[in-house]
Design a protein around this motif. Structure first.
Motif, short mmCIF file in Angstrom:
data_model
loop_
_atom_site.label_atom_id
_atom_site.label_comp_id
_atom_site.label_asym_id
_atom_site.label_seq_id
_atom_site.Cartn_x
_atom_site.Cartn_y
_atom_site.Cartn_z
N TYR A 41 0.79 -1.23 0.00
CA TYR A 41 0.00 0.00 0.00
C TYR A 41 0.82 1.29 0.00
CZ TYR A 41 -3.67 -3.29 1.35
OH TYR A 41 -4.54 -4.35 1.38
N GLY A 42 2.14 1.19 0.15
CA GLY A 42 2.97 2.39 0.20
C GLY A 42 3.14 3.04 -1.15
N GLU A 43 3.46 4.32 -1.13
CA GLU A 43 3.69 5.07 -2.37
C GLU A 43 5.16 4.94 -2.78
OE1 GLU A 43 3.77 9.75 -3.77
OE2 GLU A 43 2.46 9.14 -2.10
N PRO A 44 5.44 4.43 -3.98
CA PRO A 44 6.84 4.24 -4.39
C PRO A 44 7.56 5.56 -4.59
CG PRO A 44 5.33 2.94 -5.76
CD PRO A 44 4.49 3.90 -4.97
N ILE A 45 8.84 5.58 -4.26
CA ILE A 45 9.70 6.73 -4.52
C ILE A 45 11.03 6.21 -5.07
CG2 ILE A 45 8.68 8.05 -2.61
CD1 ILE A 45 11.69 7.56 -1.38
N THR A 46 11.84 7.13 -5.57
CA THR A 46 13.19 6.76 -5.99
C THR A 46 14.19 7.36 -5.01
OG1 THR A 46 13.32 8.70 -7.43
CG2 THR A 46 12.56 6.64 -8.43
N ASP A 47 15.27 6.62 -4.79
CA ASP A 47 16.29 7.05 -3.83
C ASP A 47 17.66 6.75 -4.42
OD1 ASP A 47 17.81 7.72 -1.60
OD2 ASP A 47 17.47 5.77 -0.64
N PRO A 48 18.20 7.66 -5.22
CA PRO A 48 19.51 7.41 -5.84
C PRO A 48 20.63 7.20 -4.85
CG PRO A 48 18.40 9.30 -6.84
CD PRO A 48 17.64 8.96 -5.61
N ALA A 49 20.49 7.73 -3.63
CA ALA A 49 21.57 7.67 -2.65
C ALA A 49 21.52 6.45 -1.75
CB ALA A 49 21.57 8.93 -1.79
N GLY A 50 20.49 5.61 -1.90
CA GLY A 50 20.38 4.47 -0.98
C GLY A 50 19.33 3.48 -1.40
N GLY A 51 18.77 2.77 -0.41
CA GLY A 51 17.85 1.69 -0.71
C GLY A 51 16.43 1.92 -0.27
N LEU A 52 16.02 3.18 -0.10
CA LEU A 52 14.64 3.47 0.28
C LEU A 52 13.74 3.39 -0.94
CD1 LEU A 52 15.33 6.45 2.72
CD2 LEU A 52 15.17 4.01 3.23
N THR A 53 12.56 2.83 -0.76
CA THR A 53 11.69 2.56 -1.91
C THR A 53 10.28 3.13 -1.80
OG1 THR A 53 11.02 0.44 -0.94
CG2 THR A 53 12.92 0.42 -2.44
N HIS A 54 9.80 3.38 -0.57
CA HIS A 54 8.40 3.76 -0.40
C HIS A 54 8.21 4.78 0.72
CE1 HIS A 54 7.87 -0.13 -2.46
NE2 HIS A 54 6.66 0.28 -2.79
N LEU A 55 7.10 5.50 0.62
CA LEU A 55 6.55 6.20 1.77
C LEU A 55 5.65 5.23 2.52
CD1 LEU A 55 5.39 9.56 0.13
CD2 LEU A 55 7.54 9.13 1.34
N PHE A 56 5.62 5.32 3.84
CA PHE A 56 4.70 4.47 4.59
C PHE A 56 3.28 4.87 4.23
CE2 PHE A 56 2.43 2.66 8.14
CZ PHE A 56 3.17 1.54 8.47
N PRO A 57 2.39 3.91 4.00
CA PRO A 57 1.02 4.26 3.58
C PRO A 57 0.28 5.06 4.64
CG PRO A 57 1.22 1.91 4.10
CD PRO A 57 2.60 2.46 4.08
N ASP A 58 -0.45 6.08 4.20
CA ASP A 58 -1.22 6.87 5.16
C ASP A 58 -2.54 6.15 5.46
OD1 ASP A 58 -2.97 7.38 3.08
OD2 ASP A 58 -2.28 9.42 2.75
N PRO A 59 -3.29 6.60 6.48
CA PRO A 59 -4.52 5.90 6.87
C PRO A 59 -5.53 5.77 5.75
CG PRO A 59 -3.84 7.38 8.62
CD PRO A 59 -2.93 7.66 7.45
#
Length: 490
Positions: free
Chosen positions: A344-362
């Motif tokens: 359910y999280g919103e995908p993002i890009t993170d060129p500097a590391g391994g983060l992939t998503h925003l935590f899903p909001d309610p």
């Protein structure tokens, strides 16, 4: 404290950094205001004036000291530990509500009229909500001027100013320098950063124990949303105008902060949330002094003073994670949260590391299928009930929310017992006196230290630690051998 002249004078004469943010001192002969720890020679007492906020000093016609930079000091601990309407208003202003929604929006969040809010802020802080927000805009503008190569017009609007003229006038009035001159002075020390990526220092009151703070965040990090990389804690941020990534690395006298933002208008909000996450506006000396009065926690305080309460950048996110963490290990809680993020999280890009998503909001979680969750049926019911209450606005866990009302409404939901409610109060609401007496780690620590082991008896014993029981929790947890108590070894 600002109205206790004798105490303020002593703090200024001793250059005591513990009082930075508690009040601001101004000198009528120079027209300059400073933080208490300013290294310049203290003026005569008859030439000193004291103010509860930078905005009040600016409104009285004083400009910021170029040497001690009072705009860059730690924030006042008062607004983080108090639950009254003025403290709630200050937390909302720091989060950018006035810039986004105006004073009527601030009043609506607090359930008061605009006139009531203005009167209460003026009475206690010497400045109204617009002046307080203006002071914050000036600070944001200075950061953008000094740490980016943005054109000044872009800086003005990103900082929240409605016109270039207002931006120029405010910067000159507050800092006694033009925006161009500010940038030239900063460029002598370091080159400006690229647009959208900012490097800054987050100051704090010493001491700070990074092991419990960053260790806790790293040990409980949700894959895709948080990570520990190259000696820094990194996480995604959901912000009013877009999203961002914060990289936070502990240093001896500050926290090194790198912010990558999709919209620079979110700078002040991102900084406020990072400071809140790391509890950087706490007063560790006051906390530790009180806990040292008790012979049981005193040795723990002496061993590693300055423990903070690891908090959150998103209260709703933490509440969901608290339910997922009921009666399971830290590893299992991370796994459950990671599954929600992937689905359910919103995908993002993170060129500097391994983060992939925003935590899903309610709202994103409101439509989840309970049967798809690998959880006991009772916990599925608890989770869906919490998500629905958060999505409908029945429960307000925001920075301006009422702590008591939030506790009452959380407690009314099925499956939310004292452990979950107090954990949310401690880390999401930011209540410094929250106490998780039923936590297994706390009960084990209490037994080893000779404290009462039953929740009711331990709660009675903990009365001596008020109003800092959430900090006592950090010291009690430190008695156990758990990754939350130490920095990762990579």
């Amino acid at each position: 404290m600002y109205d206790d002249v004798e105490r303020c004078v002593r703090a200024v004469r001793s250059k005591d950094a513990r009082f930075d943010g508690w009040f601001f001192g101004a000198v009528i002969t120079t027209g300059i205001y400073c933080r208490p720890s300013c290294p310049v020679v203290p003026p005569k007492v008859e030439n000193m004036r004291f103010f509860p906020s930078a905005a009040a000093a600016q409104q009285a016609g004083f400009r910021a000291c170029k040497r001690c930079r009072p705009d860059a000091g730690p924030g006042s601990p008062e607004w983080n530990v108090r639950a009254d309407v003025v403290a709630r208003a200050m937390r909302l202003i720091a989060d950018g509500v006035v810039d986004r929604e105006g004073v009527p929006g601030l009043a609506a969040h607090l359930g008061y009229s605009t006139r009531q809010i203005e009167r209460q802020l003026l009475a206690e802080l010497g400045a109204g909500p617009l002046a307080l927000a203006r002071a914050q805009r000036a600070q944001t503008a200075r950061l953008l001027i000094e740490t980016t190569a943005l054109p000044m017009g872009d800086v003005a609007f990103a900082a929240g100013f409605t016109s270039i003229r207002t931006f120029n006038e405010t910067v000159r009035e507050v800092f006694a320098l033009t925006p161009t001159r500010l940038r030239e002075r900063a460029a002598r020390g370091r080159p400006a950063g690229a647009s959208g990526v900012l490097w800054l220092r987050l100051p704090f009151r010493a001491p700070l124990c990074p092991g419990n703070l960053f260790g806790h965040l790293a040990a409980t990090a949700v894959p895709g949303v948080e990570e520990w990389r190259d000696g820094a804690y990194r996480r995604t941020l959901r912000l009013p105008h877009g999203h961002g990534v914060a990289t936070l690395r502990p240093r001896p006298d500050h926290v090194d902060c790198r912010l990558s933002l999709t919209d620079l208008r979110d700078l002040s909000t991102a900084i406020s949330r990072c400071r809140r996450l790391l509890d950087l506006d706490a007063d560790p000396v006051a906390v530790d002094d009180l806990l040292r009065d008790d012979p049981v926690p005193a040795p723990l305080v002496d061993k590693d003073p300055g423990r903070r309460v690891p908090r959150t950048v998103d209260a709703a996110e933490f509440a969901v994670r608290a339910v997922l963490g009921q009666q399971v290990s830290t590893a299992a809680a991370r796994t459950h949260a990671a599954r929600l993020v992937a689905a359910y999280g919103e995908p993002i890009t993170d060129p500097a590391g391994g983060l992939t998503h925003l935590f899903p909001d309610p709202r994103a979680l409101a439509g989840l299928d309970p049967d798809a969750l690998a959880l006991p049926r009772s916990r599925r019911t608890t989770l869906t009930g919490l998500v629905a209450a958060l999505a409908d606005g029945e429960i307000d866990l925001g920075v301006g929310g009422d702590w008591r009302r939030a506790r009452d409404r959380l407690s009314a939901l099925p499956g939310l017992g004292p452990w979950t409610v107090e954990t949310i109060a401690m880390r999401a609401l930011g209540d410094p006196d929250a106490f998780v007496a039923t936590d297994l780690g706390i009960r084990v620590a209490a037994r080893e230290l000779g404290l009462p082991a039953t929740p009711a008896a331990l709660t009675r014993r903990a009365e001596a630690w008020r109003p800092w029981r959430a900090y006592a929790v950090q010291y009690l947890w430190a008695t156990g051998d758990h990754p939350i108590n130490r920095l990762p070894t990579e």
